[in-house]
Design a protein around this motif. Structure first.
Motif, short mmCIF file in Angstrom:
data_model
loop_
_atom_site.label_atom_id
_atom_site.label_comp_id
_atom_site.label_asym_id
_atom_site.label_seq_id
_atom_site.Cartn_x
_atom_site.Cartn_y
_atom_site.Cartn_z
N LEU A 218 -8.72 0.80 -16.94
CA LEU A 218 -7.60 0.04 -16.39
C LEU A 218 -8.00 -0.62 -15.08
O LEU A 218 -7.63 -1.78 -14.81
CB LEU A 218 -6.41 0.98 -16.16
N GLY A 219 -8.78 0.09 -14.26
CA GLY A 219 -9.25 -0.49 -13.00
C GLY A 219 -10.15 -1.69 -13.23
O GLY A 219 -10.06 -2.70 -12.52
N SER A 225 -9.05 -9.27 -13.70
CA SER A 225 -7.91 -10.20 -13.65
C SER A 225 -7.72 -10.80 -12.27
O SER A 225 -6.70 -11.44 -12.01
CB SER A 225 -6.63 -9.46 -14.06
N LYS A 226 -8.72 -10.60 -11.38
CA LYS A 226 -8.71 -11.17 -10.02
C LYS A 226 -7.58 -10.60 -9.16
O LYS A 226 -7.07 -11.27 -8.27
CB LYS A 226 -8.59 -12.70 -10.07
N MET A 227 -7.21 -9.35 -9.42
CA MET A 227 -6.19 -8.71 -8.58
C MET A 227 -6.79 -8.32 -7.24
O MET A 227 -7.96 -7.94 -7.14
CB MET A 227 -5.62 -7.48 -9.28
N VAL A 230 -6.32 -4.43 -2.44
CA VAL A 230 -5.21 -3.64 -1.89
C VAL A 230 -4.19 -3.34 -2.98
O VAL A 230 -3.67 -2.21 -3.10
CB VAL A 230 -4.56 -4.38 -0.71
N THR A 231 -3.91 -4.34 -3.82
CA THR A 231 -2.98 -4.14 -4.93
C THR A 231 -3.51 -3.10 -5.90
O THR A 231 -2.76 -2.23 -6.37
CB THR A 231 -2.75 -5.47 -5.66
N VAL A 232 -4.80 -3.18 -6.20
CA VAL A 232 -5.40 -2.20 -7.11
C VAL A 232 -5.29 -0.79 -6.53
O VAL A 232 -4.97 0.17 -7.24
CB VAL A 232 -6.87 -2.56 -7.39
N ALA A 233 -5.53 -0.67 -5.23
CA ALA A 233 -5.45 0.64 -4.58
C ALA A 233 -4.03 1.20 -4.62
O ALA A 233 -3.82 2.39 -4.87
CB ALA A 233 -5.94 0.54 -3.14
N VAL A 234 -3.04 0.33 -4.40
CA VAL A 234 -1.64 0.78 -4.43
C VAL A 234 -1.26 1.23 -5.84
O VAL A 234 -0.62 2.28 -6.04
CB VAL A 234 -0.70 -0.34 -3.94
N VAL A 235 -1.65 0.43 -6.85
CA VAL A 235 -1.35 0.80 -8.24
C VAL A 235 -2.04 2.11 -8.60
O VAL A 235 -1.45 2.98 -9.27
CB VAL A 235 -1.79 -0.33 -9.19
N ALA A 236 -3.29 2.29 -8.15
CA ALA A 236 -4.01 3.53 -8.43
C ALA A 236 -3.31 4.72 -7.80
O ALA A 236 -3.19 5.79 -8.42
CB ALA A 236 -5.45 3.42 -7.91
N GLY A 237 -2.81 4.54 -6.57
CA GLY A 237 -2.07 5.62 -5.92
C GLY A 237 -0.80 5.98 -6.68
O GLY A 237 -0.48 7.17 -6.85
N CYS A 238 -0.08 4.96 -7.16
CA CYS A 238 1.14 5.21 -7.93
C CYS A 238 0.82 5.94 -9.23
O CYS A 238 1.54 6.87 -9.63
CB CYS A 238 1.84 3.88 -8.22
#
Length: 273
Positions: A218-219, A225-227, A230-238
């Protein structure tokens, strides 16, 4: 890119400080940190005045050696030579990260062979120290053990790096220009594959539950997808919090189910009585 003698000297000293055999005051912890390609890339970038390129090349090489281990004192590559002469040559020649990774692989393997020769040569100082000990000269024995290996290591790492970097201003560029296009293409392909090998080795040693690879994939999809990082880190934390909550609920459900079964058994026993 032109390199001054002072810059070459600084890179040579950094290469020596990052060597595993260097007996510096902070010991192996500092050497291990300085030998990491991402740290070496940052240091070389600061010395050569191009921090961004240094960090980018260092990060690409670091990905390849994420799973690097030293088994029985034998390493597949000498990380000090991987992190300093190779990154410096790549920056001087203007090579991209994929070519830099392949260049680092070649120099790292040669450095490992050189380090083996260095360890073999150290037996000379053992013999010298034994002669001092036979004379009862304890201080002489200590000086041989301290300064002999240190001066040999400095001469080897500093000297090779200094000469390589000084020659690199013209030699590296001419060398890359003389390589056929098909070879450069092969190097680029290999340079793109090798970091994946390093990450795969790291994952195979750390991820024991195969279901966890879903989060890794998923990461990769999110990054592809050029995310934003910081967004990836927040989603990973969630996702981590959600996974913990679901795992905790499963434990509670199992506990509640066991309690319910015990309660039913007690009721059955009372009915029999």
């Amino acid at each position: 890119m032109d390199v001054s003698v002072f810059q070459a000297i600084m890179i040579g000293i950094a290469c020596w400080l990052g060597s595993i055999e260097n007996p510096q005051p902070l010991g192996l912890a500092l050497s291990d940190m300085l030998a990491r390609p991402i740290v070496g890339g940052a240091i070389i970038g600061l010395i050569l005045g191009d921090l961004g390129t240094g960090v980018a090349i260092g990060a690409a090489i670091q990905a390849m050696y994420l799973g690097n281990v030293v088994a029985g004192g034998v390493a597949a590559a000498d990380m000090s030579f991987v992190s300093y002469p190779s990154i410096a040559l790549a920056m001087i020649a203007g090579a991209d990260t994929t070519v830099a990774v392949t260049l680092a692989t070649t120099i790292g393997v040669l450095g490992a062979a050189l380090f083996t020769a260095y360890e073999t040569f150290m037996s000379v100082f053992n013999a010298m120290a034994d002669r001092q000990l036979a004379k009862g000269n304890i201080e002489g024995m200590r000086r041989v053990y301290i300064f002999g290996p240190m001066l040999t290591s400095f001469t080897m790492r500093f000297g090779i790096t200094l000469v390589t970097v000084l020659l690199g201003a013209t030699f590296a560029q001419n060398f890359l220009n003389s390589i056929p296009e098909i070879i450069l293409h092969i190097m680029s392909v290999l340079g793109g594959v090798l970091p994946a090998v390093g990450i795969a080795i790291l994952l195979s040693n750390t991820v024991k539950d195969k279901k966890m690879f879903a989060f890794f994939l998923l990461g990769i999809i999110m990054i592809s997808s050029k995310m934003n990082m910081v967004t990836v880190a927040v989603v990973a934390g969630c996702l981590a919090v959600i996974f913990y909550m679901l795992s905790n609920n499963n434990g509670n459900t199992s506990s509640n189910s066991n309690s319910s079964d015990t309660f039913d058994d007690m009721n059955d026993e009372e009915a029999v009585l």
